[in-house]
Design a protein around this motif. Structure first.
Motif, PDB file in Angstrom:
ATOM      1  N   GLY A   1      10.576 -38.139 -22.151  1.00  0.00           N
ATOM      2  CA  GLY A   1      11.708 -38.219 -21.245  1.00  0.00           C
ATOM      3  C   GLY A   1      11.256 -38.377 -19.805  1.00  0.00           C
ATOM      4  O   GLY A   1      10.061 -38.351 -19.494  1.00  0.00           O
ATOM      5  N   PHE A   2      12.233 -38.529 -18.922  1.00  0.00           N
ATOM      6  CA  PHE A   2      11.883 -38.696 -17.506  1.00  0.00           C
ATOM      7  C   PHE A   2      11.222 -37.438 -16.968  1.00  0.00           C
ATOM      8  O   PHE A   2      10.239 -37.502 -16.215  1.00  0.00           O
ATOM      9  CB  PHE A   2      13.126 -39.018 -16.683  1.00  0.00           C
ATOM     10  CG  PHE A   2      12.832 -39.182 -15.217  1.00  0.00           C
ATOM     11  CD1 PHE A   2      12.292 -40.364 -14.737  1.00  0.00           C
ATOM     12  CD2 PHE A   2      13.089 -38.156 -14.317  1.00  0.00           C
ATOM     13  CE1 PHE A   2      12.009 -40.518 -13.385  1.00  0.00           C
ATOM     14  CE2 PHE A   2      12.806 -38.302 -12.962  1.00  0.00           C
ATOM     15  CZ  PHE A   2      12.271 -39.484 -12.494  1.00  0.00           C
ATOM     16  N   ALA A   3      11.731 -36.258 -17.349  1.00  0.00           N
ATOM     17  CA  ALA A   3      11.186 -35.001 -16.830  1.00  0.00           C
ATOM     18  C   ALA A   3       9.736 -34.810 -17.266  1.00  0.00           C
ATOM     19  O   ALA A   3       8.848 -34.589 -16.432  1.00  0.00           O
ATOM     20  CB  ALA A   3      12.041 -33.824 -17.291  1.00  0.00           C
ATOM     21  N   GLY A   4       9.492 -34.918 -18.554  1.00  0.00           N
ATOM     22  CA  GLY A   4       8.133 -34.716 -19.052  1.00  0.00           C
ATOM     23  C   GLY A   4       7.178 -35.794 -18.598  1.00  0.00           C
ATOM     24  O   GLY A   4       6.027 -35.521 -18.250  1.00  0.00           O
ATOM     25  N   GLY A   5       7.662 -37.054 -18.588  1.00  0.00           N
ATOM     26  CA  GLY A   5       6.812 -38.144 -18.124  1.00  0.00           C
ATOM     27  C   GLY A   5       6.433 -37.985 -16.667  1.00  0.00           C
ATOM     28  O   GLY A   5       5.280 -38.205 -16.277  1.00  0.00           O
ATOM     29  N   SER A   6       7.399 -37.577 -15.833  1.00  0.00           N
ATOM     30  CA  SER A   6       7.117 -37.374 -14.408  1.00  0.00           C
ATOM     31  C   SER A   6       6.119 -36.243 -14.211  1.00  0.00           C
ATOM     32  O   SER A   6       5.186 -36.346 -13.405  1.00  0.00           O
ATOM     33  CB  SER A   6       8.417 -37.070 -13.659  1.00  0.00           C
ATOM     34  OG  SER A   6       9.278 -38.182 -13.686  1.00  0.00           O
ATOM     35  N   ASN A   7       6.303 -35.146 -14.931  1.00  0.00           N
ATOM     36  CA  ASN A   7       5.364 -34.032 -14.813  1.00  0.00           C
ATOM     37  C   ASN A   7       3.953 -34.446 -15.217  1.00  0.00           C
ATOM     38  O   ASN A   7       2.967 -34.021 -14.605  1.00  0.00           O
ATOM     39  CB  ASN A   7       5.820 -32.858 -15.674  1.00  0.00           C
ATOM     40  CG  ASN A   7       6.997 -32.112 -15.070  1.00  0.00           C
ATOM     41  OD1 ASN A   7       7.327 -32.307 -13.899  1.00  0.00           O
ATOM     42  ND2 ASN A   7       7.637 -31.265 -15.856  1.00  0.00           N
ATOM     43  N   LEU A   8       3.859 -35.255 -16.246  1.00  0.00           N
ATOM     44  CA  LEU A   8       2.552 -35.738 -16.706  1.00  0.00           C
ATOM     45  C   LEU A   8       1.890 -36.556 -15.605  1.00  0.00           C
ATOM     46  O   LEU A   8       0.685 -36.427 -15.348  1.00  0.00           O
ATOM     47  CB  LEU A   8       2.734 -36.580 -17.975  1.00  0.00           C
ATOM     48  CG  LEU A   8       1.476 -36.895 -18.795  1.00  0.00           C
ATOM     49  CD1 LEU A   8       0.781 -35.612 -19.249  1.00  0.00           C
ATOM     50  CD2 LEU A   8       1.849 -37.757 -19.995  1.00  0.00           C
TER      51      LEU A   8
END
Length: 848
Positions: free
Chosen positions: A84-91
């Motif tokens: 998702g956007f949240a997990g991808g951004s955190n990565l």
């Protein structure tokens, strides 16, 4: 859906100063992502300060291979699953190294100065933790994001999305959140907050991050010059709309539950859940009475076809239940770390009463829930308008300095605007500043309509009819008894002109005293004086006395103050800079202007007398030309310069700064000085004056030599801050100067006493009565009674005690014509032309 993952914890790491790491999340959109990377490489931003991090978010197509072809142009992070956007951004952030992290949708393109304008915004204040970009559609015609709001039931929305960009949203301001399509966050702040909440997967994770950021005491600043263009929401086009609805419904409940305080959450959570159910059934067009036992039906059929639009809402609520333990732990962390209350950020929430969905059954349910159970009823911050007649900016005189500090302190608890009747420029990004024109009185109307409370100085009430007629709470700052000033300032004029000036100033003050709800003065001496004038106008009456026998609720002592922070030198100012002042000289400083009620000549005579024995002695006058172009140079300046020249000490022992020291640079002069001085004549103006710039001596820790007779002279003497000498006594001045410059025990004692006393003059303490009043502002007791009586009589609600009626003063164009007639009568056509040229010159000097 997988179980919630533990909160993402970013390790503390050293980030590269000045570097911006832009994170793009790719999911089956390699063409868009590659184009975004190309656009980033064209930005008006140093390439060595740009890091592009691309997260390939488990697309399952050829995206990874195509992105690898970009080589060293990007930092590629590949995930085997779609996080998702949240997990991808955190990565992506976890692999970044920049001091700042930026997020750009892969289907967006940045303006050339997208980064540069955001970085300039961060530089204005360390409290700015994030910057929200202005986002338009791909063609740059319609709005995608210019502001954010949250409904009381937790759904974030963009109030102006889809509207044509009319240039109406081109002022920067604080917001609750920015859009994940284009925004910036300080890396340290992002790490502190734990980044995006990955339980969101996508949708409202940016709302949640911004909300948490604000609660933690940081500011999210919308910067319209940091511009980006967004193509479309490509990611969800690949799925059914019910999946989007599921995430929106669930994440709205997450956002409410995590971020509202206990009282607010208790007020709305049950209503939000009820409303989510009503939305779900309305979307599916279900007849929710069909299972009523009174309704006929075939009970042998155990199933009924239900739309996935309905299931999306029901499943969302169930998943909220499923993740309650994890969300409760996150909520505890947010609440423990909050430094701002829900009321503090209420102004950032926008319009919370927004049904959002135009579905008739849903709207009927919305009205029933709101009307019966209520909604989020946060009391918004009080809106305070502060008005000064002086220029606001780098060069400020006393009235503007006081107004600026009032506005700055009040902005901690209220929304504040500071407007000047002359000119204004922002000194920071906390206080909103503006200009109103006495020649165009309607310029104040929008500010008056916006405000709940108005704080005024000077002539504003008589020059702006909308203020005079306002029913808003009115605080009048009368720390400057300007009618007493006119007793001295008008001495050189004819008796008629002199008396006219005094009368006009008195009328202006009486007008203010008649209309005010709460008054501020500078000393106990002043308070006694003003109580007499208030009593003469009938404001000390049965209503005000019954309300408070000490009348503290009517008039309070709020002296001029000094900053909370100690002065810090930023550059050399006098020593080795001003010709004739050396590194080892003994410097006396006169902080502020030279006015006709001051006595610089006796001081200059004392310096002349001491100069033979002490050739290293120097006297420096900090300001000759007033920052307000409407204030002419006074005769006292000419006399002082002439006296210094006659005594042979001009530019050898006595120095005049021909301009005015910028407010933020005054400490450079004060910290190089050895002694602060102020001398004046003894008369009524002196008795009730408050020498504001003497406070700068306290701030800088300087011993003080001044004339006796006023409140500061009494204070200097009583607290042993230096010496208070008789007026016009050059010999006594010389003796006091010599003592506090050359007798070390005396100077040391004075400095210790100054250090002890100055704490009582911090702005936070001097303005405490005003801060307290504004926590529960109310009309004055007699104004409230008058308003109630007028309302009964059907005469409107203007709350004015019918005691004193000031003569009607002309404003705007009418006032201009009156002044023309006056100068024509006094000096003929040449006088009119001269005044007109003088006005044009003042406007040019003020930058208008």
């Amino acid at each position: 859906m997988p179980r919630s993952q533990p909160r993402k914890v970013f390790p503390v790491k050293k980030r590269r100063a000045g570097v911006v790491s832009v994170v793009l999340v790719n999911f089956r959109g390699a063409d868009d992502t590659i184009h975004a990377v190309e656009e980033l490489q064209r930005l008006d931003w140093p390439r060595e300060q740009l890091e592009i991090v691309v997260v390939e978010n488990g697309s399952g197509d050829d995206s990874g291979a195509r992105l690898r072809e970009l080589g060293d142009a990007i930092v590629l992070v590949e995930s085997v699953e779609n996080r998702g956007f949240a997990g991808g951004s955190n990565l992506g952030v976890a692999k970044s190294t920049g001091e700042f992290v930026a997020f750009l949708n892969n289907d967006a393109r940045p303006d050339a100065r997208w980064i540069a304008e955001a970085m300039a915004t961060f530089e204005r204040s360390p409290r700015i933790g994030a910057v929200a970009s202005k986002v338009l559609d791909w063609e740059g015609e319609r709005v995608d994001f210019v502001d954010g709001a949250v409904t009381w039931y937790g759904m974030g929305y963009k109030p102006h999305a889809g509207e044509r960009d009319r240039g109406s949203w081109d002022e920067e301001r604080d917001v609750l959140f920015g859009t994940g399509a284009a925004m910036f966050v300080r890396g340290a702040v992002y790490d502190e907050l734990g980044g995006f909440d990955e339980d969101y997967f996508m949708f409202y994770e940016d709302v949640d991050l911004g909300w948490r950021l604000n609660l933690a005491g940081h500011r999210f600043r919308y910067q319209p010059r940091s511009l980006a263009y967004h193509k479309h929401h490509a990611s969800m086009d690949k799925f059914g709309s019910f999946r989007e609805q599921y995430l929106l419904e669930r994440n709205a409940l997450y956002t409410l539950y995590k971020n509202l305080d206990d009282d607010s959450l208790a007020q709305v959570l049950s209503s939000a859940v009820l409303l989510a159910v009503r939305r779900a059934t309305a979307r599916g067009e279900l007849d929710t009475t069909s299972l009523d036992i009174r309704r006929a039906g075939d009970d042998s059929v155990p199933v009924e076809s239900v739309s996935k639009q309905t299931l999306a809402g029901i499943y969302a609520i169930d998943q909220f239940v499923e993740l309650l333990p994890e969300m409760t732990a996150k909520r505890a962390a947010v609440q423990a770390g909050r430094v701002r209350t829900d009321r503090d950020i209420s102004g950032l929430l926008g319009v919370t009463d927004e049904p959002a969905y135009p579905i008739e059954p849903y709207l009927r349910g919305y009205e029933k829930i709101v009307d019966t159970l209520g909604q989020l009823g946060l009391q918004r911050r009080t809106r305070v308008l502060v008005i000064t007649g002086d220029p606001v900016g780098e060069r400020m005189a006393g009235p503007a300095i006081r107004a600026w500090n009032i506005a700055k302190l009040l902005s901690e608890e209220h929304d504040v605007r500071l407007v000047s009747m002359s000119s204004a420029e922002p000194l920071d990004d906390v206080v909103e500043v503006g200009v109103i024109s006495l020649h165009r009185p309607k310029t104040v109307v929008e500010h008056e309509e916006w405000a709940d409370v108005i704080v005024v100085q000077g002539h504003a009430l008589e020059l702006f009819p909308s203020l005079e007629k306002s029913n808003k709470i009115l605080v009048v700052d009368i720390y400057d008894p300007m009618h007493l000033e006119q007793l001295e300032q008008g001495r050189g004029k004819s008796i008629n002109q002199w008396n006219k000036q005094i009368s006009e100033a008195t009328e202006s003050l009486n007008h203010q005293l008649a209309l005010g709800d709460f008054f501020l003065c500078a000393s106990e001496q002043q308070r006694h004086f003003w109580l007499g004038q208030l009593a003469g106008l009938g404001r000390v009456n049965a209503y005000t006395y019954a309300h408070d026998t000490d009348l503290d609720n009517l008039i309070a002592v709020a002296p001029f103050g000094i900053p909370e922070e100690p002065p810090v030198a930023t550059r050399p100012a006098m020593r080795g800079v001003v010709p004739g002042i050396g590194a080892d000289d003994k410097i006396l400083i006169w902080a502020g202007g030279i006015y006709d009620w001051f006595d610089p000549e006796s001081l200059i005579e004392a310096i002349s007398a001491l100069s033979s024995a002490h050739p290293e002695l120097r006297l420096f006058f900090m300001g000759v030309k007033h920052p307000n172009p409407a204030v002419p140079e006074m005769e006292a300046v000419t006399r002082a310069k002439r006296r210094a020249a006659d005594l042979g000490v001009l530019n050898t022992h006595v120095f005049f700064n021909e301009s005015w020291v910028p407010y933020d640079e005054r400490q450079n002069y004060l910290l190089e000085a050895d002694l602060g001085v102020s001398t004046h004549f003894q008369h009524v103006e002196t008795t009730f004056s408050f020498r504001t710039r003497i406070l700068d001596y306290l701030w800088a820790g300087l011993p003080i030599v001044t004339t006796a007779g006023d409140s500061f002279g009494t204070l200097v003497e009583a607290e042993e801050l230096g010496a208070a000498v008789p007026e016009q006594d050059a010999a006594a001045l010389a003796a006091a100067i010599e003592r506090y410059l050359y007798h070390k025990p005396s100077a040391t004692t004075a400095r210790k006493n100054v250090e002890r006393l100055r704490e009582t003059f911090r702005w936070r303490r001097t303005l405490a009565p005003l801060v307290e009043f504004l926590r529960d502002p109310k009309p004055a007791a007699d104004k409230g009674a008058a308003a109630a009586q007028r309302s009964k009589q059907g005469k409107g609600l203007r709350a004015r005690p019918a005691v004193y009626v000031a003569p009607k003063r002309a404003t705007g164009v009418r006032r201009d014509f009156q002044r023309v007639a006056y100068y024509l009568n006094e000096g003929g056509p040449s006088a009119v032309v001269e005044r007109y040229r003088a006005r044009l010159k003042r406007k040019r000097e003020a930058g208008q």
